[in-house]
Design a protein around this motif. Structure first.
Motif, mmCIF file in Angstrom:
data_model
loop_
_atom_site.group_PDB
_atom_site.id
_atom_site.type_symbol
_atom_site.label_atom_id
_atom_site.label_comp_id
_atom_site.label_asym_id
_atom_site.label_seq_id
_atom_site.Cartn_x
_atom_site.Cartn_y
_atom_site.Cartn_z
ATOM 1 N N VAL A 51 5.036 0.049 10.922
ATOM 2 C CA VAL A 51 5.844 -0.119 9.763
ATOM 3 C C VAL A 51 6.034 1.237 9.095
ATOM 4 C CG1 VAL A 51 6.417 -1.566 7.458
ATOM 5 C CG2 VAL A 51 4.728 -2.465 9.363
ATOM 6 N N VAL A 52 7.518 1.476 8.924
ATOM 7 C CA VAL A 52 8.116 2.525 8.320
ATOM 8 C C VAL A 52 8.523 2.121 7.018
ATOM 9 C CG1 VAL A 52 9.305 4.703 8.357
ATOM 10 C CG2 VAL A 52 8.310 3.879 10.445
ATOM 11 N N LEU A 53 8.391 2.892 5.698
ATOM 12 C CA LEU A 53 8.866 2.319 4.554
ATOM 13 C C LEU A 53 9.329 3.852 3.930
ATOM 14 C CD1 LEU A 53 5.611 1.166 4.595
ATOM 15 C CD2 LEU A 53 7.091 -0.321 2.847
ATOM 16 N N VAL A 54 10.665 3.781 3.507
ATOM 17 C CA VAL A 54 11.427 4.922 3.123
ATOM 18 C C VAL A 54 11.792 4.552 1.504
ATOM 19 C CG1 VAL A 54 13.450 6.444 3.619
ATOM 20 C CG2 VAL A 54 12.381 5.410 5.392
ATOM 21 N N VAL A 72 0.656 -1.188 0.130
ATOM 22 C CA VAL A 72 0.203 -0.048 0.031
ATOM 23 C C VAL A 72 0.876 1.183 0.007
ATOM 24 C CG1 VAL A 72 -2.018 -1.350 1.013
ATOM 25 C CG2 VAL A 72 -0.115 0.161 2.549
ATOM 26 N N ALA A 73 2.363 1.146 0.110
ATOM 27 C CA ALA A 73 3.054 2.353 0.295
ATOM 28 C C ALA A 73 2.882 3.199 -0.964
ATOM 29 C CB ALA A 73 4.347 2.085 0.620
ATOM 30 N N GLY A 74 3.145 2.536 -2.199
ATOM 31 C CA GLY A 74 3.175 3.262 -3.309
ATOM 32 C C GLY A 74 4.659 3.872 -3.604
ATOM 33 N N LEU A 75 5.566 3.029 -3.141
ATOM 34 C CA LEU A 75 7.013 3.122 -3.393
ATOM 35 C C LEU A 75 7.515 2.032 -4.182
ATOM 36 C CD1 LEU A 75 8.339 4.148 0.403
ATOM 37 C CD2 LEU A 75 7.683 5.545 -1.479
ATOM 38 N N PRO A 76 8.611 2.191 -4.646
ATOM 39 C CA PRO A 76 9.200 1.227 -5.520
ATOM 40 C C PRO A 76 9.328 -0.377 -5.022
ATOM 41 C CG PRO A 76 10.382 3.210 -5.700
ATOM 42 C CD PRO A 76 9.608 3.375 -4.964
ATOM 43 N N THR A 77 8.869 -1.385 -5.354
ATOM 44 C CA THR A 77 8.978 -2.619 -4.937
ATOM 45 C C THR A 77 9.809 -3.866 -5.560
ATOM 46 O OG1 THR A 77 6.839 -3.282 -5.850
ATOM 47 C CG2 THR A 77 6.633 -2.449 -3.856
#
Length: 289
Positions: A231-234, A136-141
């Motif tokens: 959860v923190v995603l950077v 759900v983050a919308g960051l590169p996976t």
């Protein structure tokens, strides 16, 4: 009128002996798989981080099992008994308090010991806060690095983050609510003001997903001391553009081995620079300019 939830019928097919690594819900109890229920129903022994938490999950589905605690404090005492059970041909299930075992828990030592002893080890996949956050983050996976819990003290945390600063991947952390704001501020200072996402209480009633720059998230009053699992995603940092001096040094080395066109191609791939510009510079260097 709401319908009463009826657990699915359990599969009574024989379960092969071995160690089963069973993912459990991270919040919403309905996020357990049918196969996980079958395994927990048939297991001779269930190893759990906290037998009270596991007991509530089993009770919710009308299951009962022999439970034994397996956490970082009791693992050394419990592991020999688990190995003995496997040697007797029993079915042993390993669960964590929430999510997939071995992600920030000591279960890998048991899996390693079982595999080395030749016992079958079966993955029973399911919920994972790490993957739920990424989804759900919308960051590169396409590339990510799970870094677990950062150190609790700022100095150690900054050193820890400095070791990750050069990673060209989305970084994923678990963090406690009392340290969240300070941790986000340290991330902004060390990693740069990158895009980031804070996920709190995933799959639960008060699920929250907040996106922004690290500096914005660190200043967000909602994150001063939030409750719940976090959860923190950077997002990944940008590649620093190589300087002209870096390009010349790399070209000089490549030209000792390659023709100008091939040297330009090699350096372009290595430094992410324009092959056309590098070829022009390689010709100048060959001409002594």
């Amino acid at each position: 009128m709401a319908r009463a939830f009826r657990p699915p019928a359990l599969d009574d097919a024989p379960l092969a002996p071995g160690l089963y690594v069973v993912a459990t819900p991270i919040g919403n109890l309905r996020d357990i798989t049918l196969r996980a229920l079958d395994v927990l129903h048939a297991a001779d022994l269930v190893l759990a981080e906290d037998t009270r938490v596991a007991g509530k999950l089993l009770s919710a589905y009308g299951l009962s099992a022999k439970l034994e605690r397996y956490d970082e404090h009791g693992a050394e005492r419990t592991r020999p008994r688990a190995m003995a059970a496997l040697a007797e041909g029993k079915r042993v299930a390993l669960v964590s308090d929430a999510g997939t075992p071995l992600v920030s828990d000591p279960g890998y030592r048991l899996v390693k010991a079982a595999a080395e002893a030749g016992f079958p080890v079966y993955p029973i996949p399911g919920a994972s806060a790490l993957l739920a956050g990424l989804s759900v983050a919308g960051l590169p996976t396409d590339r990510f690095l799970f870094a677990g819990f950062p150190p609790p003290k700022s100095a150690a945390r900054r050193t820890f983050l400095e070791e990750l600063a050069g990673q060209r991947a989305t970084l994923v952390f678990f963090e406690g609510g009392s340290r969240l704001a300070a941790s986000l501020a340290d991330m902004a200072a060390v990693l740069g003001d990158r895009e980031a996402v804070v996920c709190r209480e995933l799959t639960k009633l008060y699920e929250t997903v907040v996106r922004g720059r690290l500096s914005e998230l660190a200043a967000d009053p909602r994150f001063e001391a939030p409750k719940g699992e976090i959860v923190v995603l950077v997002g990944p940092g940008r590649e620093a553009e190589a300087s002209a001096a870096d390009a010349d040094t790399a070209l000089a080395d490549a030209l000792t081995r390659l023709k100008p066109a091939d040297a330009a191609s090699e350096v372009a791939r290595a430094l992410g620079l324009s092959r056309r510009d590098l070829y022009r510079r390689a010709m100048e260097m060959r001409a002594g300019k």
